[in-house]
Design a protein around this motif. Sequence first.
Motif, PDB file in Angstrom:
ATOM      1  N   ILE A 232       0.829  -1.202   0.000  1.00 40.07           N
ATOM      2  CA  ILE A 232       0.000   0.000   0.000  1.00 40.07           C
ATOM      3  C   ILE A 232       0.867   1.257   0.000  1.00 40.07           C
ATOM      4  CG2 ILE A 232      -1.703   1.319   1.312  1.00 40.07           C
ATOM      5  CD1 ILE A 232      -2.835  -1.106  -0.115  1.00 40.07           C
ATOM      6  N   SER A 233       2.001   1.195   0.690  1.00 38.25           N
ATOM      7  CA  SER A 233       2.925   2.328   0.662  1.00 38.25           C
ATOM      8  C   SER A 233       3.379   2.610  -0.760  1.00 38.25           C
ATOM      9  CB  SER A 233       4.138   2.034   1.555  1.00 38.25           C
ATOM     10  OG  SER A 233       5.082   3.077   1.490  1.00 38.25           O
ATOM     11  N   GLY A 234       3.715   1.550  -1.503  1.00 42.96           N
ATOM     12  CA  GLY A 234       4.105   1.725  -2.894  1.00 42.96           C
ATOM     13  C   GLY A 234       2.963   2.215  -3.758  1.00 42.96           C
ATOM     14  N   LEU A 235       1.781   1.671  -3.544  1.00 40.60           N
ATOM     15  CA  LEU A 235       0.613   2.082  -4.331  1.00 40.60           C
ATOM     16  C   LEU A 235       0.292   3.562  -4.145  1.00 40.60           C
ATOM     17  CD1 LEU A 235      -1.767  -0.986  -3.726  1.00 40.60           C
ATOM     18  CD2 LEU A 235      -0.912  -0.217  -5.953  1.00 40.60           C
ATOM     19  N   THR A 236       0.427   4.044  -2.932  1.00 39.83           N
ATOM     20  CA  THR A 236       0.080   5.446  -2.658  1.00 39.83           C
ATOM     21  C   THR A 236       1.216   6.399  -3.027  1.00 39.83           C
ATOM     22  OG1 THR A 236       0.753   5.107  -0.339  1.00 39.83           O
ATOM     23  CG2 THR A 236      -1.584   4.889  -0.857  1.00 39.83           C
ATOM     24  N   VAL A 359       5.168   0.148  -8.850  1.00 41.02           N
ATOM     25  CA  VAL A 359       5.004  -0.066 -10.287  1.00 41.02           C
ATOM     26  C   VAL A 359       3.526  -0.049 -10.674  1.00 41.02           C
ATOM     27  CG1 VAL A 359       5.294  -1.744 -12.155  1.00 41.02           C
ATOM     28  CG2 VAL A 359       7.172  -1.330 -10.557  1.00 41.02           C
ATOM     29  N   SER A 360       2.677  -0.654  -9.838  1.00 42.05           N
ATOM     30  CA  SER A 360       1.243  -0.772 -10.147  1.00 42.05           C
ATOM     31  C   SER A 360       0.468   0.504  -9.852  1.00 42.05           C
ATOM     32  CB  SER A 360       0.628  -1.927  -9.342  1.00 42.05           C
ATOM     33  OG  SER A 360       1.338  -3.128  -9.543  1.00 42.05           O
ATOM     34  N   GLY A 361       0.892   1.259  -8.825  1.00 39.65           N
ATOM     35  CA  GLY A 361       0.130   2.412  -8.371  1.00 39.65           C
ATOM     36  C   GLY A 361      -0.181   3.431  -9.450  1.00 39.65           C
ATOM     37  N   TYR A 378      -8.834   7.720  -5.788  1.00 42.30           N
ATOM     38  CA  TYR A 378      -7.976   6.525  -5.736  1.00 42.30           C
ATOM     39  C   TYR A 378      -7.331   6.385  -4.365  1.00 42.30           C
ATOM     40  CZ  TYR A 378      -3.518   4.038  -6.362  1.00 42.30           C
ATOM     41  OH  TYR A 378      -2.429   3.211  -6.205  1.00 42.30           O
ATOM     42  N   LEU A 379      -6.712   7.453  -3.874  1.00 43.55           N
ATOM     43  CA  LEU A 379      -6.042   7.404  -2.584  1.00 43.55           C
ATOM     44  C   LEU A 379      -7.021   7.136  -1.447  1.00 43.55           C
ATOM     45  CD1 LEU A 379      -3.596  10.423  -3.045  1.00 43.55           C
ATOM     46  CD2 LEU A 379      -2.988   7.994  -3.034  1.00 43.55           C
ATOM     47  N   PHE A 380      -8.200   7.764  -1.515  1.00 46.59           N
ATOM     48  CA  PHE A 380      -9.198   7.581  -0.459  1.00 46.59           C
ATOM     49  C   PHE A 380      -9.633   6.119  -0.365  1.00 46.59           C
ATOM     50  CE2 PHE A 380     -13.619   7.432   1.023  1.00 46.59           C
ATOM     51  CZ  PHE A 380     -13.506   8.114   2.226  1.00 46.59           C
ATOM     52  N   ILE A 381      -9.912   5.501  -1.505  1.00 49.86           N
ATOM     53  CA  ILE A 381     -10.381   4.110  -1.516  1.00 49.86           C
ATOM     54  C   ILE A 381      -9.324   3.170  -0.935  1.00 49.86           C
ATOM     55  CG2 ILE A 381     -10.973   2.177  -3.036  1.00 49.86           C
ATOM     56  CD1 ILE A 381     -12.409   4.205  -4.828  1.00 49.86           C
ATOM     57  N   PHE A 382      -8.079   3.308  -1.382  1.00 46.80           N
ATOM     58  CA  PHE A 382      -7.039   2.392  -0.916  1.00 46.80           C
ATOM     59  C   PHE A 382      -6.696   2.621   0.548  1.00 46.80           C
ATOM     60  CE2 PHE A 382      -6.344   1.371  -5.355  1.00 46.80           C
ATOM     61  CZ  PHE A 382      -5.897   0.053  -5.296  1.00 46.80           C
TER      62      PHE A 382
END
Length: 405
Positions: A232-236, A359-361, A378-382
């Motif tokens: 999640i850190s990477g995604l955000t 990579v995915s974020g 996007y950020l709120f949902i995750f």
Amino acid sequence: MFNYSGAPSLQTLPQAELQSKAQLPTNSKSQIVVPVVALSLYAVASGYTMSLIPLMLPHYGLDSSLASWLASVFYVGLLAGSLMVEPIVAKIGHRNAFIGCLVAFIASVAVLPMSGSAMIWLAARFLAGMIVAGIFVTVESWLLDGEASGRAKRVGLYMIALYGGNAIGQLGIGTIGVKGEAPFIAIFSMLALSILVLVFGRSQQPEAAHSESLSLRQIMKLSHAAIIGCIISGLTLGAIYGLMPLELRQRDLSNEYIGGLMALIILGGMAVQFIVPALSKIFGRTLLMALFCFVGGGAIAMTVLFDGSVVLALNLFILGMATFALYPIAISLGCEGLDGKYIVSATQIMLFSYSIGSVSGPVIADWFMQSQQGLMGYLFIFLLATSIYMLFASVKSHRQIMAGE
């Protein structure tokens, strides 16, 4: 102060070896000063390089559209490097691995002004990503080794050095510029200073032979909350670094104001590192990740519900605190209870998890950018989904501890 679990007891060691061990520095500062200072110098050079590359493309006859590909291939290299660095660190040791990575990073930057080929630039940035993965795993495992009670503080210093150096590096764009040889001279000088610190600085480091790889069975037993926290850190953070300027531009903000807001996000990430160690002791790491994700989601909601530049700036600062806090908490949780010889392997797994997210974020977030919700949606949902998961994981962990008692 290292964990020598599995090593012979001191009573069985020869007298000469006992004297050698007695001479090792025992102050925790001797373990962290050299790698942290070296990392800070590297981070200044790296931060300047990351911002310099997209701006200097036209000066070398390259199209500006190559910038996104250069960023993507860098993170792919980071992902690949996270799978390969552990045996190198275990064989040659942390200090030599760090020095080797810095020398290789200099080479990856030096090749850029020598060529106007897009393929060479892409290959160089892919290589740079792999090298940076080596730097991250080396420094993180170096600082995480030792007394578990001080890990959160050491990781906090690591994050402050990394983010602070990156922030200072951004100043090079305005003071040194993006043309000619001056930018490369400045970058190489900072990297050379970092190498000198490692060569001549006195510091205790984990023993190279002390590192072992985690088996697949042991990996499956690692904290799932820690691995998810790294993802999640990477995604955000990957989405924030890559797409937040575009999100802010859609709000008709000037480039100067966008730059200031991005700096506020990073400053929030730096500020939170000072309080994470204390909060970890109060709430526990899993619950703390749940709280930070909830706070981050709340900050995003405030930017949607209320207008005004002050509200936006304040809540972006809070968003930076929430998102930048996840990775140091997660890697500390992932290494909790591990024997010191598995720290390098564990940090490699955590970096691999972070790389998957980074990579995915931007790819996933780009879908949201095409809709009305945008990056904030996007950020709120995750963040909200992660907060709920971490809350349940914390409750489950607490019940298991109570049942064990």
